[in-house]
Write a protein that holds these residues in place. Structure first.
Motif, PDB file in Angstrom:
ATOM      1  N   ARG A 159      47.712  25.845  18.949  1.00  0.00           N
ATOM      2  CA  ARG A 159      48.143  27.303  18.056  1.00  0.00           C
ATOM      3  C   ARG A 159      49.521  27.579  17.726  1.00  0.00           C
ATOM      4  NH1 ARG A 159      43.025  31.530  19.899  1.00  0.00           N
ATOM      5  NH2 ARG A 159      41.190  29.921  19.487  1.00  0.00           N
ATOM      6  N   GLU A 160      49.649  28.098  16.666  1.00  0.00           N
ATOM      7  CA  GLU A 160      51.075  28.503  16.281  1.00  0.00           C
ATOM      8  C   GLU A 160      51.378  29.777  17.262  1.00  0.00           C
ATOM      9  OE1 GLU A 160      53.955  29.229  12.420  1.00  0.00           O
ATOM     10  OE2 GLU A 160      51.816  28.860  12.234  1.00  0.00           O
ATOM     11  N   ILE A 161      52.613  29.661  17.735  1.00  0.00           N
ATOM     12  CA  ILE A 161      53.020  30.880  18.758  1.00  0.00           C
ATOM     13  C   ILE A 161      54.287  31.539  18.032  1.00  0.00           C
ATOM     14  CG2 ILE A 161      54.387  29.128  19.998  1.00  0.00           C
ATOM     15  CD1 ILE A 161      53.575  30.793  22.483  1.00  0.00           C
ATOM     16  N   GLU A 162      54.306  32.738  18.110  1.00  0.00           N
ATOM     17  CA  GLU A 162      55.129  33.393  17.657  1.00  0.00           C
ATOM     18  C   GLU A 162      56.693  33.782  18.871  1.00  0.00           C
ATOM     19  OE1 GLU A 162      55.634  35.010  14.778  1.00  0.00           O
ATOM     20  OE2 GLU A 162      53.815  34.084  14.077  1.00  0.00           O
ATOM     21  N   PRO A 163      57.584  33.772  18.193  1.00  0.00           N
ATOM     22  CA  PRO A 163      58.805  34.002  19.049  1.00  0.00           C
ATOM     23  C   PRO A 163      58.420  35.443  19.860  1.00  0.00           C
ATOM     24  CG  PRO A 163      59.560  33.598  16.956  1.00  0.00           C
ATOM     25  CD  PRO A 163      57.934  33.765  16.792  1.00  0.00           C
TER      26      PRO A 163
END
Length: 272
Positions: A159-163
């Protein structure tokens, strides 16, 4: 009897010699006892404990009449939990019996680190950033884009992960990268009958990536196993096209069945 006569008497000198002898014996006895008690002149070589588990350390030091104390813990990616990372005194040091060796062990739980912002950065820049945080570069997924090796997305566990998101140290971060070619496409090549190495070469020559590799239960020599199926399939009558960098899955067997050998040339493959 006067003092002078007493000092000159045989009795005085006998007692004086006896007293000196007793003192000398006591001193010698004390020195001998201290030497035996402290093992004067005897030393033990400290073994190299790095990489050993705590149970192994305990057994090894006990056999050498030494002890240990866990002084600290740290976390190193790839090292098993509770294995020794460092020690004091260092290996091959000479110490006395019952000396404690202070050890630093690898933590059982990795610490959390903040996910950095990698989007729009080049892979050459991103790699040392991840390594400095104790993270690893995971799968590289190429997507049509003019920016070659420029990060388009950063992913963790698919899954895309946020900074700023906390992730365990040692985690693998997958990167979606630009292929530098935009929407350039290529025909799916024919891989039937090729070995794994040959298939890799054909895919690389076509600017495609090797995807999923499945080996059947006939494999005895992986170097001679050949492709008997591929996805997407090769179809010269209606060629499928893939964007540069897309994957092709392959399935390998030890010996290609006779009915498949006719499809190793540039002909369409259809299950009989």
């Amino acid at each position: 009897m006067s003092i002078i006569d007493f000092l000159r008497s045989k009795y005085f000198w006998i007692n004086l010699v006896a007293a000196v002898a007793v003192v000398l014996l006591l001193v010698q006895g004390a020195m001998w006892y201290l030497k035996a008690y402290t093992h004067h002149g005897e030393t033990i070589t400290v073994p190299d404990l790095r990489g050993l588990t705590i149970d192994e350390v305990s057994t090894l030091l006990q056999n050498r009449r030494l002890d240990y104390f866990i002084m600290d813990s740290s976390y190193v990616v790839g090292k098993p939990p509770l294995t020794v990372l460092d020690q004091d005194p260092p290996p091959l040091s000479k110490v006395k019996e019952n000396r404690k060796v202070y050890v630093t062990v690898n933590s059982t739980v990795p610490p959390k680190v903040k996910m950095p912002s990698l989007v729009n950065k080049n892979l050459r820049v991103v790699t040392p950033i991840l390594e400095s945080l104790g993270l690893q570069v995971g799968e590289l997924i190429y997507r049509p884009d003019l920016g070659l090796n420029v990060v388009l997305e950063q992913r963790y566990n698919g899954r895309e992960i946020e900074p700023g998101t906390l992730v365990p140290k040692g985690s693998k971060i997958d990167l979606v990268l630009g292929n530098g070619l935009g929407d350039t496409t290529v025909d799916v090549p024919n891989l039937i009958g090729r070995t794994l190495e040959e298939a890799k070469w054909v895919l690389t020559s076509s600017n495609l990536n090797l995807g999923f590799v499945k080996w059947d239960n006939t494999i005895t020599d992986s170097s001679t196993a050949v492709v008997y199926r591929q996805l997407p399939e090769y179809d010269p009558a209606a060629p499928q096209r893939l964007n540069y960098g897309e994957p092709v899955d392959i399935f390998l067997t030890q010996n290609l069945p006779e009915y498949l050998k006719q499809y190793t040339a540039d002909t369409m493959f259809t299950e009989p």
